[in-house]
Design an enzyme around this catalytic site. Structure first.
Site, short mmCIF file in Angstrom:
data_model
loop_
_atom_site.label_atom_id
_atom_site.label_comp_id
_atom_site.label_asym_id
_atom_site.label_seq_id
_atom_site.Cartn_x
_atom_site.Cartn_y
_atom_site.Cartn_z
N HIS A 54 38.18 29.98 33.23
CA HIS A 54 39.05 30.62 32.24
C HIS A 54 39.49 29.72 31.08
O HIS A 54 39.65 30.21 29.97
CB HIS A 54 40.34 31.10 32.93
CG HIS A 54 40.16 32.33 33.77
ND1 HIS A 54 40.06 33.59 33.23
CD2 HIS A 54 40.07 32.50 35.11
CE1 HIS A 54 39.92 34.49 34.20
NE2 HIS A 54 39.92 33.85 35.35
N GLU B 83 36.90 38.55 33.27
CA GLU B 83 36.24 38.06 34.48
C GLU B 83 34.72 38.22 34.45
O GLU B 83 34.00 37.34 34.91
CB GLU B 83 36.79 38.77 35.73
CG GLU B 83 38.25 38.46 36.04
CD GLU B 83 38.49 37.04 36.51
OE1 GLU B 83 37.54 36.25 36.66
OE2 GLU B 83 39.68 36.71 36.70
#
Ligand SMILES: [Fe+2]
Length: 290
Positions: free
Chosen positions: A142, A183
């Site tokens: 991330h 994601e």
């Protein structure tokens, strides 16, 4: 002491993080001394095998972000040092958390430009799969893209959108947006179709599968379509949604009033993960033979 949330898997698992020291916003100290020689070795193993895949299959922003953050192949990142670079670039910081946190707290952190990163590392027998996010997934997957101002602004808008989704009983629809972009998103880049989603980028198998395999569908991103589509938690995705650019994602998240979308669709069952609709902009239709 805060209450540990439940893990988003289809199998019952108890979260392994230590929530006893967490503050009201679920943050903890990273406590770098906790990392064992084995933890550091696992970081090195994961970094060394994932980095060449990121260069081949990841959007170039990711490798650039890793470099901009001075993330090192040989050492678990020290969050304070990372924050010095990250904050200068986009105004974001990472904060340490014990593991998954309740969504209202997660939204609040994102809205304040704070990305929660789990403090613990997976074990050696979990290099390829684990049921809840660890430091490697949260950081490697991330944080590099938070150096991209457009993507970072989308993440903030996402956090700001949380309370409205709550008040319309539509957190499931907002979660689908996160799932299929942050994601498991793909993006068209000048060097071809590439992955940017953290669930992909932190998984050796799915990094290759998402871009190269003939099995999944790849469909052009459409906000409402994504928000209406169910997803798979414990397997590779059957459909990936493809952005034209991060600007497209930012504008979808920032310029759209989600309330009418929630009001119209929140009570409807979602599309199946492998469904292809006549209205879809199909990039590749999958064979689903995996
Ligand atoms: Fe994640």
């Amino acid at each position: 002491m805060v209450q540990a949330p439940s893990a988003p898997t289809q199998n019952a698992v108890s979260l392994r993080g230590d929530y006893t020291e967490a503050k009201a916003d679920y943050t903890v100290a990273q406590d770098y001394s906790r990392y064992t020689v084995e933890d550091q070795a696992i970081w090195r193993t994961l970094f060394a095998r994932q980095m060449p895949l990121i260069e081949r299959y990841g959007t170039p922003d990711v490798a650039q972000g890793i470099e901009a953050l001075n993330a090192r192949s040989d050492r678990i990142p020290d969050f304070e040092l990372v924050n010095q670079s990250l904050h200068n670039l986009t105004g974001w910081r990472i904060v340490a958390v014990p593991g998954l946190i309740p969504e209202q707290h997660f939204y609040a952190h994102l809205a304040s430009k704070r990305f929660p990163v789990s403090v613990w590392m997976r074990k050696r027998n979990e290099l390829d799969y684990l049921q809840e996010p660890d430091l490697f997934h949260d950081f490697f997957g991330h944080v590099p893209l938070l150096t991209n101002p457009t993507f970072a602004r989308f993440m903030q808008a996402y956090g700001e959108a949380g309370p409205k989704a709550d008040s319309h009983d539509a957190t499931k629809m907002l979660a689908r947006l996160y799932w299929y972009t942050v994601e498991f998103g793909l993006i068209q880049t000048p060097v071809g179709l590439r992955a940017y989603g953290a669930g992909i980028l932190s998984s050796k198998g799915e990094t290759v599968f998402s871009v190269d395999s003939l099995v999944p569908n790849r469909i052009g991103f459409d906000l409402v379509r994504v928000m209406r589509t169910n997803y798979l938690i414990d397997d590779f995705q059957k459909t990936y949604f493809v952005l034209d650019s991060f600007e497209q994602l930012f504008h979808a998240g920032y310029d759209t009033d989600f309330a009418p979308i929630y009001d119209r669709y929140a009570d409807e069952p979602g599309y199946a993960p492998d469904q292809v609709l006549p209205s879809d902009r199909v990039i590749t239709k999958g064979s689903h033979l995996r």
